[in-house]
Design a protein around this motif. Structure first.
Motif, PDB file in Angstrom:
ATOM      1  N   MET A   1      71.395  79.264 -21.332  1.00  0.00           N
ATOM      2  CA  MET A   1      72.188  80.330 -21.943  1.00  0.00           C
ATOM      3  C   MET A   1      73.328  80.776 -21.038  1.00  0.00           C
ATOM      4  SD  MET A   1      70.952  80.872 -24.974  1.00  0.00           S
ATOM      5  CE  MET A   1      71.744  82.434 -25.387  1.00  0.00           C
ATOM      6  N   THR A   2      73.470  80.160 -19.877  1.00  0.00           N
ATOM      7  CA  THR A   2      74.539  80.464 -18.941  1.00  0.00           C
ATOM      8  C   THR A   2      75.431  79.234 -18.796  1.00  0.00           C
ATOM      9  OG1 THR A   2      73.477  79.624 -16.933  1.00  0.00           O
ATOM     10  CG2 THR A   2      72.846  81.828 -17.672  1.00  0.00           C
ATOM     11  N   ASP A   3      76.482  79.365 -18.025  1.00  0.00           N
ATOM     12  CA  ASP A   3      77.316  78.214 -17.686  1.00  0.00           C
ATOM     13  C   ASP A   3      76.804  77.613 -16.382  1.00  0.00           C
ATOM     14  OD1 ASP A   3      79.016  78.542 -19.904  1.00  0.00           O
ATOM     15  OD2 ASP A   3      80.137  80.105 -18.865  1.00  0.00           O
ATOM     16  N   ALA A   4      75.532  77.250 -16.374  1.00  0.00           N
ATOM     17  CA  ALA A   4      74.899  76.772 -15.145  1.00  0.00           C
ATOM     18  C   ALA A   4      75.487  75.434 -14.712  1.00  0.00           C
ATOM     19  CB  ALA A   4      73.396  76.649 -15.354  1.00  0.00           C
ATOM     20  N   LYS A   5      75.760  75.339 -13.419  1.00  0.00           N
ATOM     21  CA  LYS A   5      76.206  74.077 -12.824  1.00  0.00           C
ATOM     22  C   LYS A   5      75.119  73.495 -11.928  1.00  0.00           C
ATOM     23  CE  LYS A   5      81.087  75.444 -12.900  1.00  0.00           C
ATOM     24  NZ  LYS A   5      80.888  76.754 -13.544  1.00  0.00           N
ATOM     25  N   LEU A   6      74.428  74.368 -11.216  1.00  0.00           N
ATOM     26  CA  LEU A   6      73.333  73.960 -10.347  1.00  0.00           C
ATOM     27  C   LEU A   6      72.124  74.826 -10.654  1.00  0.00           C
ATOM     28  CD1 LEU A   6      72.178  72.334  -7.947  1.00  0.00           C
ATOM     29  CD2 LEU A   6      73.138  74.080  -6.425  1.00  0.00           C
ATOM     30  N   VAL A   7      70.992  74.183 -10.959  1.00  0.00           N
ATOM     31  CA  VAL A   7      69.772  74.911 -11.312  1.00  0.00           C
ATOM     32  C   VAL A   7      68.701  74.595 -10.288  1.00  0.00           C
ATOM     33  CG1 VAL A   7      68.001  75.279 -13.060  1.00  0.00           C
ATOM     34  CG2 VAL A   7      70.355  74.799 -13.765  1.00  0.00           C
ATOM     35  N   LEU A   8      68.119  75.644  -9.706  1.00  0.00           N
ATOM     36  CA  LEU A   8      67.028  75.506  -8.753  1.00  0.00           C
ATOM     37  C   LEU A   8      65.720  75.730  -9.506  1.00  0.00           C
ATOM     38  CD1 LEU A   8      68.455  77.716  -5.834  1.00  0.00           C
ATOM     39  CD2 LEU A   8      69.009  75.344  -6.392  1.00  0.00           C
ATOM     40  N   LEU A   9      64.893  74.698  -9.583  1.00  0.00           N
ATOM     41  CA  LEU A   9      63.613  74.780 -10.296  1.00  0.00           C
ATOM     42  C   LEU A   9      62.491  74.878  -9.276  1.00  0.00           C
ATOM     43  CD1 LEU A   9      64.130  71.980 -12.996  1.00  0.00           C
ATOM     44  CD2 LEU A   9      64.424  74.452 -13.284  1.00  0.00           C
ATOM     45  N   ASP A  10      61.769  75.992  -9.300  1.00  0.00           N
ATOM     46  CA  ASP A  10      60.692  76.223  -8.324  1.00  0.00           C
ATOM     47  C   ASP A  10      59.344  75.890  -8.967  1.00  0.00           C
ATOM     48  OD1 ASP A  10      59.084  76.997  -6.253  1.00  0.00           O
ATOM     49  OD2 ASP A  10      59.925  79.007  -6.044  1.00  0.00           O
TER      50      ASP A  10
END
Length: 257
Positions: free
Chosen positions: A165-174
């Motif tokens: 739902m954002t303009d995510a470029k880099l996503v950190l998945l924990d």
């Protein structure tokens, strides 16, 4: 896309992260592995702006972001999920997604009074985007359900949906696999791959599930005692004697490996 340069985080006399350096290339899914206490989550907190490092630099899209807060990084396209999902448990699944985009007109009291049509148009567009996200995640059947009633795996899918739902470029998945049954885990892996390969998302993934790491990640970075131990493809990292020693606590010679 991301450069971590000699990053250090001290808590009193203890260094949770120590002279940690690596780079993340755009369009990759980078796996971050290591034994418990290796500093992986602390590193995520530093990169995501939750902590300010004791020393070192963080560059995102070529700019120094070391001192930026989590909300400032969010607006630049760097977002994260959590090992324990942070859903709004008393809102519906659909509402959880609609909450994410920043600077919504409906958040402004004056806009609600003097620009109701503009507020309504934006809310309609957000609802449509949220519904499309649920369709992608195959979760439309729980759209009106309270998010707190979802299973652990569904909450992890919802966390992934919130990044969409954002303009995510880099996503950190924990640790996305933590607490997820194998059926939903396969679905989660599939959605991450699609977002990476078809929509251009770049991911960094902390995970203890080595099957998931092997399937999704290239390269893989192994941390131990707060710093990078080795970086390479999965087979190289898995077979390195230092990695076996870090996980098992035993010295393994090259011949034994």
């Amino acid at each position: 896309m991301l450069e971590v340069d000699q990053l250090t985080m001290s808590f009193g006399g203890f260094k949770a992260v120590c002279d940690c350096s690596f780079k993340v290339q755009e369009g990759t899914i980078t796996g971050l592995v290591g034994p418990n206490g290796a500093g992986k989550t602390t590193l995520f907190n530093l990169v995501a702006g939750a902590f300010q490092p004791t020393a070192g630099k963080i560059r995102f899209l070529g700019k120094d972001v070391t001192k930026l807060s989590s909300d400032q990084l969010f607006h630049r396209g760097l977002v994260r999920t959590f090992q324990i999902p942070h859903e709004f448990h008393r809102l519906t699944v659909l509402e959880n997604l609609m909450m994410v985009p920043p600077k919504q007109a409906g958040e402004n009291l004056w806009a609600n009074w003097f620009q109701p049509n503009a507020v309504a148009r934006q809310e309609k567009a957000l609802r449509e985007k949220a519904w499309q996200t649920l369709e992608f995640l195959e979760m439309t059947h729980v759209a009106s359900q309270l998010a707190g009633a979802l299973s652990g795996g569904q909450k992890k899918l919802l966390e992934l949906g919130r990044t969409m739902m954002t303009d995510a470029k880099l996503v950190l998945l924990d640790e996305p696999a933590a607490g997820v049954n194998r059926t939903l885990l396969r679905k989660l892996e599939e959605k991450i791959q699609i977002l990476n390969q078809q929509r251009g998302y770049t991911f960094i993934l902390i995970e203890h599930d080595m099957e998931m790491i092997e399937k999704l990640c290239q390269p893989v970075i192994c941390m131990a005692e707060g710093t990078v131990l080795i970086e390479g493809d999965f087979q190289k990292v898995r077979q390195d004697p230092r990695v076996l020693e870090a996980y098992l606590g035993e010295v393994v010679t090259h011949g034994e490996a």
